[in-house]
Design a protein around this motif. Sequence first.
Motif, PDB file in Angstrom:
ATOM      1  N   GLY A   1       0.703  -1.165  -0.166  1.00  0.00           N
ATOM      2  CA  GLY A   1      -0.049  -0.007  -0.054  1.00  0.00           C
ATOM      3  C   GLY A   1       0.766   1.326   0.145  1.00  0.00           C
ATOM      4  N   ALA A   2       2.202   1.218  -0.176  1.00  0.00           N
ATOM      5  CA  ALA A   2       3.093   2.338  -0.025  1.00  0.00           C
ATOM      6  C   ALA A   2       3.046   3.204  -1.348  1.00  0.00           C
ATOM      7  N   TYR A   3       3.058   4.606  -1.120  1.00  0.00           N
ATOM      8  CA  TYR A   3       3.189   5.584  -2.321  1.00  0.00           C
ATOM      9  C   TYR A   3       4.669   5.583  -2.564  1.00  0.00           C
ATOM     10  N   ILE A   4       5.312   5.475  -3.405  1.00  0.00           N
ATOM     11  CA  ILE A   4       6.918   5.292  -3.531  1.00  0.00           C
ATOM     12  C   ILE A   4       7.120   5.979  -4.923  1.00  0.00           C
ATOM     13  N   ASP A   5       8.551   6.461  -4.953  1.00  0.00           N
ATOM     14  CA  ASP A   5       9.090   6.604  -6.042  1.00  0.00           C
ATOM     15  C   ASP A   5       9.940   5.498  -6.659  1.00  0.00           C
ATOM     16  N   GLY A   6       9.658   4.735  -7.549  1.00  0.00           N
ATOM     17  CA  GLY A   6      10.379   3.715  -7.938  1.00  0.00           C
ATOM     18  C   GLY A   6      11.805   3.893  -8.153  1.00  0.00           C
ATOM     19  N   LEU A   7      12.328   5.086  -8.217  1.00  0.00           N
ATOM     20  CA  LEU A   7      13.496   5.493  -8.506  1.00  0.00           C
ATOM     21  C   LEU A   7      14.504   5.204  -7.311  1.00  0.00           C
ATOM     22  N   ASN A   8      13.688   5.494  -6.185  1.00  0.00           N
ATOM     23  CA  ASN A   8      14.325   5.198  -4.809  1.00  0.00           C
ATOM     24  C   ASN A   8      14.630   3.670  -4.582  1.00  0.00           C
ATOM     25  N   LEU A   9      13.402   2.932  -5.161  1.00  0.00           N
ATOM     26  CA  LEU A   9      13.505   1.516  -4.995  1.00  0.00           C
ATOM     27  C   LEU A   9      14.847   0.919  -5.656  1.00  0.00           C
ATOM     28  N   VAL A  10      15.077   1.598  -6.856  1.00  0.00           N
ATOM     29  CA  VAL A  10      16.422   1.298  -7.790  1.00  0.00           C
ATOM     30  C   VAL A  10      17.345   1.541  -7.050  1.00  0.00           C
ATOM     31  N   ALA A  11      17.642   2.550  -6.353  1.00  0.00           N
ATOM     32  CA  ALA A  11      18.892   3.032  -5.510  1.00  0.00           C
ATOM     33  C   ALA A  11      19.091   1.976  -4.442  1.00  0.00           C
TER      34      ALA A  11
ATOM     35  N   LEU B   1      17.800  -1.239  -4.507  1.00  0.00           N
ATOM     36  CA  LEU B   1      18.408  -2.431  -4.991  1.00  0.00           C
ATOM     37  C   LEU B   1      19.925  -2.417  -5.466  1.00  0.00           C
ATOM     38  N   GLU B   2      20.348  -1.237  -5.791  1.00  0.00           N
ATOM     39  CA  GLU B   2      21.539  -1.164  -6.549  1.00  0.00           C
ATOM     40  C   GLU B   2      22.670  -1.207  -5.486  1.00  0.00           C
ATOM     41  N   ARG B   3      22.400  -1.220  -3.898  1.00  0.00           N
ATOM     42  CA  ARG B   3      23.145  -1.325  -3.005  1.00  0.00           C
ATOM     43  C   ARG B   3      23.726  -2.918  -2.898  1.00  0.00           C
TER      44      ARG B   3
ATOM     45  N   LYS C   1       9.285   1.472 -15.346  1.00  0.00           N
ATOM     46  CA  LYS C   1      10.138   0.870 -16.288  1.00  0.00           C
ATOM     47  C   LYS C   1      11.806   0.857 -15.841  1.00  0.00           C
ATOM     48  N   PRO C   2      12.156   1.960 -15.224  1.00  0.00           N
ATOM     49  CA  PRO C   2      13.518   1.631 -14.656  1.00  0.00           C
ATOM     50  C   PRO C   2      13.474   0.703 -13.370  1.00  0.00           C
ATOM     51  N   LEU C   3      12.394   0.577 -12.580  1.00  0.00           N
ATOM     52  CA  LEU C   3      12.319  -0.344 -11.644  1.00  0.00           C
ATOM     53  C   LEU C   3      12.508  -1.706 -12.255  1.00  0.00           C
ATOM     54  N   LEU C   4      11.692  -2.025 -13.065  1.00  0.00           N
ATOM     55  CA  LEU C   4      11.495  -3.358 -13.667  1.00  0.00           C
ATOM     56  C   LEU C   4      12.784  -3.560 -14.566  1.00  0.00           C
ATOM     57  N   ASP C   5      13.257  -2.922 -15.121  1.00  0.00           N
ATOM     58  CA  ASP C   5      14.702  -3.064 -15.615  1.00  0.00           C
ATOM     59  C   ASP C   5      15.715  -3.478 -14.710  1.00  0.00           C
ATOM     60  N   CYS C   6      15.696  -2.604 -13.487  1.00  0.00           N
ATOM     61  CA  CYS C   6      16.498  -3.025 -12.666  1.00  0.00           C
ATOM     62  C   CYS C   6      16.438  -4.442 -11.785  1.00  0.00           C
ATOM     63  N   LEU C   7      15.195  -4.650 -11.706  1.00  0.00           N
ATOM     64  CA  LEU C   7      15.056  -5.958 -11.205  1.00  0.00           C
ATOM     65  C   LEU C   7      15.603  -7.217 -12.013  1.00  0.00           C
ATOM     66  N   ALA C   8      15.824  -7.018 -13.231  1.00  0.00           N
ATOM     67  CA  ALA C   8      16.471  -7.864 -14.120  1.00  0.00           C
ATOM     68  C   ALA C   8      18.015  -7.893 -14.167  1.00  0.00           C
ATOM     69  N   VAL C   9      18.440  -6.855 -13.793  1.00  0.00           N
ATOM     70  CA  VAL C   9      20.185  -6.655 -13.713  1.00  0.00           C
ATOM     71  C   VAL C   9      20.661  -7.789 -12.580  1.00  0.00           C
ATOM     72  N   LYS C  10      21.613  -8.793 -13.442  1.00  0.00           N
ATOM     73  CA  LYS C  10      22.235  -9.842 -12.473  1.00  0.00           C
ATOM     74  C   LYS C  10      23.124  -9.261 -11.376  1.00  0.00           C
TER      75      LYS C  10
ATOM     76  N   THR D   1      22.791  -6.841  -9.281  1.00  0.00           N
ATOM     77  CA  THR D   1      22.190  -6.641  -8.083  1.00  0.00           C
ATOM     78  C   THR D   1      22.035  -7.708  -6.901  1.00  0.00           C
ATOM     79  N   GLY D   2      22.317  -8.959  -7.748  1.00  0.00           N
ATOM     80  CA  GLY D   2      22.356 -10.178  -6.703  1.00  0.00           C
ATOM     81  C   GLY D   2      20.676 -10.472  -6.372  1.00  0.00           C
ATOM     82  N   LEU D   3      19.593  -9.966  -6.917  1.00  0.00           N
ATOM     83  CA  LEU D   3      18.532 -10.239  -6.545  1.00  0.00           C
ATOM     84  C   LEU D   3      17.942 -11.726  -6.991  1.00  0.00           C
ATOM     85  N   GLU D   4      17.458 -12.514  -5.868  1.00  0.00           N
ATOM     86  CA  GLU D   4      17.137 -14.005  -6.096  1.00  0.00           C
ATOM     87  C   GLU D   4      15.698 -14.108  -6.192  1.00  0.00           C
TER      88      GLU D   4
END
Length: 278
Positions: free
Chosen positions: A151-161, A163-165, A184-193, A195-198
């Motif tokens: 339910g949060a109100y978020i700027d996806g670019l903050n989530l990108v930042a 994830l990039e940690r 789109k920047p967030l979805l693209d970031c999710l797919a970047v290997k 970042t180590g996202l599992e």
Amino acid sequence: MSYAAILEQLGLELEDDSTLSNANGTALSCDIDIISSGHLDFKAALTQVRKARLKLSHHTRSWIEEEDDGTGPEPEDHSDDLDELAAVGETRVKAVVELFKSMPDVEELDLHWYSLRKQTQSAADLRERECINDVLEAVPFRSLRKLTLHGAYIDGLNLVAVLERGTIKHIHLEHVHLAPNSIKPLLDCLAVKATGLESFHLDDILAGEAIVNFRIKGKAKFPMLGGAAGPSEVQRSGKAVSEVLEFEAGKKRPMGSPELKRWETRGRELYGPPGVYD
């Protein structure tokens, strides 16, 4: 005042000295006691928190405003109420951020925003609903491995930042309102290997107020005029995380249907506002 008394005052509980949550399901209001939350013993206790599962909501008003449906008297004018000014909302948000700054080693963060008001939101309300976004932007969370937002109100670019940690391994976003140009920047970031996202789980993401449908196999939760591009929920893990994820949002309108009605009712129950009126 002991840190245990401060926890009780804020409606929080600390389980096993490492898990912070709402006591009795009560949301943490944005108008928290800034003085109490800055108590040294209390802040010291928070440094031990490794899991935080918290529901947050607007400040509590001393009056109730109902929607003007044109059949009753004009709603009372509260535009000069100092508690409803944007600057006061800013102060409340800063207090919430300071609370989370006392938990630098959180490994699992689960935050849920519940709106007490929607149609009658003041300038302070609008600022407060962004408090989770401010927390993610201002607090480094150097050990964070699992992030869940509801339910949060978020700027996806903050989530990108975030994830990039490279610390987050699992992310779950449900009924999260994202700035449309940040999806789109967030979805693209999710797919970047790198970042180590599992794994990730996206469910009913909103571009502003428009539902996001993903161009994958599956059925939408409610019918759309012209047909939905696909379901509004996607889960991926392992190698599938790095696959391109396309989406559609705001191009088609929902059709009136029992499925839509059930979806809206569930959304109101989980994310507010309560009652017939705000």
